[in-house]
Design a protein around this motif. Structure first.
Motif, PDB file in Angstrom:
ATOM      1  N   UNK A 207       0.762  -1.031   0.147  1.00  0.00           N
ATOM      2  CA  UNK A 207       0.057  -0.017  -0.099  1.00  0.00           C
ATOM      3  C   UNK A 207       0.732   1.307  -0.150  1.00  0.00           C
ATOM      4  N   UNK A 208       1.849   1.106   0.890  1.00  0.00           N
ATOM      5  CA  UNK A 208       2.918   2.417   0.746  1.00  0.00           C
ATOM      6  C   UNK A 208       3.629   2.776  -0.525  1.00  0.00           C
ATOM      7  N   UNK A 209       3.814   1.508  -1.042  1.00  0.00           N
ATOM      8  CA  UNK A 209       4.715   1.600  -2.435  1.00  0.00           C
ATOM      9  C   UNK A 209       3.810   1.962  -3.285  1.00  0.00           C
ATOM     10  N   UNK A 210       2.340   1.672  -3.508  1.00  0.00           N
ATOM     11  CA  UNK A 210       1.541   1.930  -4.398  1.00  0.00           C
ATOM     12  C   UNK A 210       1.124   3.454  -4.244  1.00  0.00           C
ATOM     13  N   UNK A 211       1.234   4.041  -3.051  1.00  0.00           N
ATOM     14  CA  UNK A 211       0.864   5.337  -2.913  1.00  0.00           C
ATOM     15  C   UNK A 211       2.212   6.294  -3.219  1.00  0.00           C
ATOM     16  N   UNK A 212       3.461   5.786  -3.326  1.00  0.00           N
ATOM     17  CA  UNK A 212       4.512   6.524  -3.638  1.00  0.00           C
ATOM     18  C   UNK A 212       4.611   7.173  -4.845  1.00  0.00           C
ATOM     19  N   UNK A 213       4.476   6.596  -5.881  1.00  0.00           N
ATOM     20  CA  UNK A 213       4.403   7.497  -7.367  1.00  0.00           C
ATOM     21  C   UNK A 213       3.472   8.466  -7.456  1.00  0.00           C
ATOM     22  N   UNK A 214       1.992   7.940  -7.004  1.00  0.00           N
ATOM     23  CA  UNK A 214       0.885   9.183  -7.268  1.00  0.00           C
ATOM     24  C   UNK A 214       1.176  10.217  -6.276  1.00  0.00           C
ATOM     25  N   UNK A 215       1.561  10.159  -4.988  1.00  0.00           N
ATOM     26  CA  UNK A 215       1.823  11.051  -4.264  1.00  0.00           C
ATOM     27  C   UNK A 215       3.013  11.955  -4.650  1.00  0.00           C
ATOM     28  N   UNK A 216       4.213  11.553  -4.954  1.00  0.00           N
ATOM     29  CA  UNK A 216       4.980  12.201  -5.761  1.00  0.00           C
ATOM     30  C   UNK A 216       4.822  13.039  -6.710  1.00  0.00           C
ATOM     31  N   UNK A 217       4.001  12.428  -7.746  1.00  0.00           N
ATOM     32  CA  UNK A 217       3.647  13.047  -9.133  1.00  0.00           C
ATOM     33  C   UNK A 217       2.586  14.339  -8.432  1.00  0.00           C
ATOM     34  N   UNK A 218       1.566  13.966  -7.560  1.00  0.00           N
ATOM     35  CA  UNK A 218       0.797  15.036  -7.178  1.00  0.00           C
ATOM     36  C   UNK A 218       1.573  16.158  -6.636  1.00  0.00           C
ATOM     37  N   UNK A 219       2.589  16.055  -5.792  1.00  0.00           N
ATOM     38  CA  UNK A 219       3.261  16.805  -5.077  1.00  0.00           C
ATOM     39  C   UNK A 219       3.999  17.723  -6.320  1.00  0.00           C
ATOM     40  N   UNK A 220       4.726  17.151  -7.188  1.00  0.00           N
ATOM     41  CA  UNK A 220       5.254  17.691  -8.277  1.00  0.00           C
ATOM     42  C   UNK A 220       4.308  18.724  -9.228  1.00  0.00           C
ATOM     43  N   UNK A 221       3.056  18.039  -9.171  1.00  0.00           N
ATOM     44  CA  UNK A 221       2.207  19.090 -10.100  1.00  0.00           C
ATOM     45  C   UNK A 221       1.757  20.047  -9.428  1.00  0.00           C
ATOM     46  N   UNK A 222       1.611  20.220  -8.085  1.00  0.00           N
ATOM     47  CA  UNK A 222       1.251  21.129  -7.149  1.00  0.00           C
ATOM     48  C   UNK A 222       2.486  22.517  -7.432  1.00  0.00           C
TER      49      UNK A 222
ATOM     50  N   UNK B  89      -5.407  -2.556   0.758  1.00  0.00           N
ATOM     51  CA  UNK B  89      -4.232  -1.863   0.044  1.00  0.00           C
ATOM     52  C   UNK B  89      -4.620  -0.444  -0.528  1.00  0.00           C
ATOM     53  N   UNK B  90      -5.997  -0.791  -1.152  1.00  0.00           N
ATOM     54  CA  UNK B  90      -6.259   0.404  -1.950  1.00  0.00           C
ATOM     55  C   UNK B  90      -6.570   1.626  -0.981  1.00  0.00           C
ATOM     56  N   UNK B  91      -7.206   1.283  -0.024  1.00  0.00           N
ATOM     57  CA  UNK B  91      -7.791   2.296   1.029  1.00  0.00           C
ATOM     58  C   UNK B  91      -6.633   2.894   1.813  1.00  0.00           C
ATOM     59  N   UNK B  92      -5.608   2.119   2.123  1.00  0.00           N
ATOM     60  CA  UNK B  92      -4.482   2.769   2.739  1.00  0.00           C
ATOM     61  C   UNK B  92      -3.598   3.442   1.719  1.00  0.00           C
ATOM     62  N   UNK B  93      -3.497   3.204   0.565  1.00  0.00           N
ATOM     63  CA  UNK B  93      -2.889   3.871  -0.566  1.00  0.00           C
ATOM     64  C   UNK B  93      -3.549   5.392  -0.895  1.00  0.00           C
ATOM     65  N   UNK B  94      -4.746   5.063  -0.968  1.00  0.00           N
ATOM     66  CA  UNK B  94      -5.548   6.569  -1.269  1.00  0.00           C
ATOM     67  C   UNK B  94      -5.173   7.482  -0.166  1.00  0.00           C
ATOM     68  N   UNK B  95      -5.358   6.877   1.224  1.00  0.00           N
ATOM     69  CA  UNK B  95      -5.111   7.806   2.369  1.00  0.00           C
ATOM     70  C   UNK B  95      -3.681   8.442   2.293  1.00  0.00           C
ATOM     71  N   UNK B  96      -2.613   7.552   1.944  1.00  0.00           N
ATOM     72  CA  UNK B  96      -1.257   7.952   1.960  1.00  0.00           C
ATOM     73  C   UNK B  96      -0.900   8.955   0.726  1.00  0.00           C
ATOM     74  N   UNK B  97      -1.605   9.111  -0.339  1.00  0.00           N
ATOM     75  CA  UNK B  97      -1.260   9.988  -1.387  1.00  0.00           C
ATOM     76  C   UNK B  97      -1.318  11.443  -0.966  1.00  0.00           C
TER      77      UNK B  97
END
Length: 199
Positions: A2-17, A59-67
């Motif tokens: 779950x953590x690894x699944x949130x890593x790329x979307x989270x970093x991408x969202x931060x870069x987009x901001x 895993x999906x629920x935790x990943x969405x929360x971590x993004x």
């Protein structure tokens, strides 16, 4: 996972901001803040209930929360780095904003991301155990400490070890990940490293 699944979307969202205009950054920062402000276990519980019980749902629920947490982690340090003189020099040299983000921002916040991911491992264990305890996490025959706690609850007086051992496993594992995160923070941060040596 779950953590690894949130890593790329989270970093991408931060870069987009941080890649957009000041107005875009203001709006998206408030959206990210809203995501961070929501109670994590509540978000995970709602998503896991909507998807259906099981490992994938947890895993999906935790990943969405971590993004949004990862995105929020990136925004502040990235803005600080973008204000440095060598970044201005890169712009003067003709480099694009995305080149600067990938070449100068990400490498400089890499240690911060590694430490945060280590700490998020412990958060994921806690949330998965809570979801499994509530019946929307891992299902049989997949073992889960949270479900072990739930199933051992009726026997707490006759066989308390059925709850003690899973509880200890959760506690010790979360503690271990937190200690690893603190150690990595000390290792990567020169100021923290100097304080640790002084002690």
């Amino acid at each position: 996972m779950a953590t690894l699944a949130a890593l790329i979307p989270g970093l991408a969202l931060g870069l987009l901001v941080v890649a957009g205009s000041s107005r875009w950054q203001f709006v998206m920062s408030r959206v990210v803040d809203l995501g961070v402000a929501l109670p994590g276990i509540l978000v995970a519980l709602v998503l896991a209930t909507a998807i259906g019980p099981g490992n994938v749902a947890a895993m999906a629920a935790i990943a969405v929360w971590f993004v949004p947490i990862l995105a929020r982690l990136m925004i502040g340090p990235a803005r600080q780095i973008l204000a440095y003189d060598y970044v201005e020099a890169a712009y003067a040299y003709g480099r694009s904003r995305w080149f600067v983000l990938m070449r100068h921002v990400l490498p400089n916040i890499r240690s911060l991301i590694i430490v945060q991911v280590t700490i998020m491992f412990s958060l994921a264990i806690n949330v998965e155990a809570a979801l499994s305890y509530l019946g929307v996490g891992a299902q049989r025959p997949t073992p889960s400490w949270g479900r072990m706690l739930y199933e051992g609850q009726p026997f707490i007086q006759d066989a308390p070890h059925l709850m003690i051992y899973p509880g200890l496993a959760i506690t010790l594992t979360v503690l271990a990940y937190n200690l690893v995160g603190d150690g990595m923070r000390t290792w990567f941060d020169p100021q923290q490293k100097a304080k640790a040596v002084a002690r």
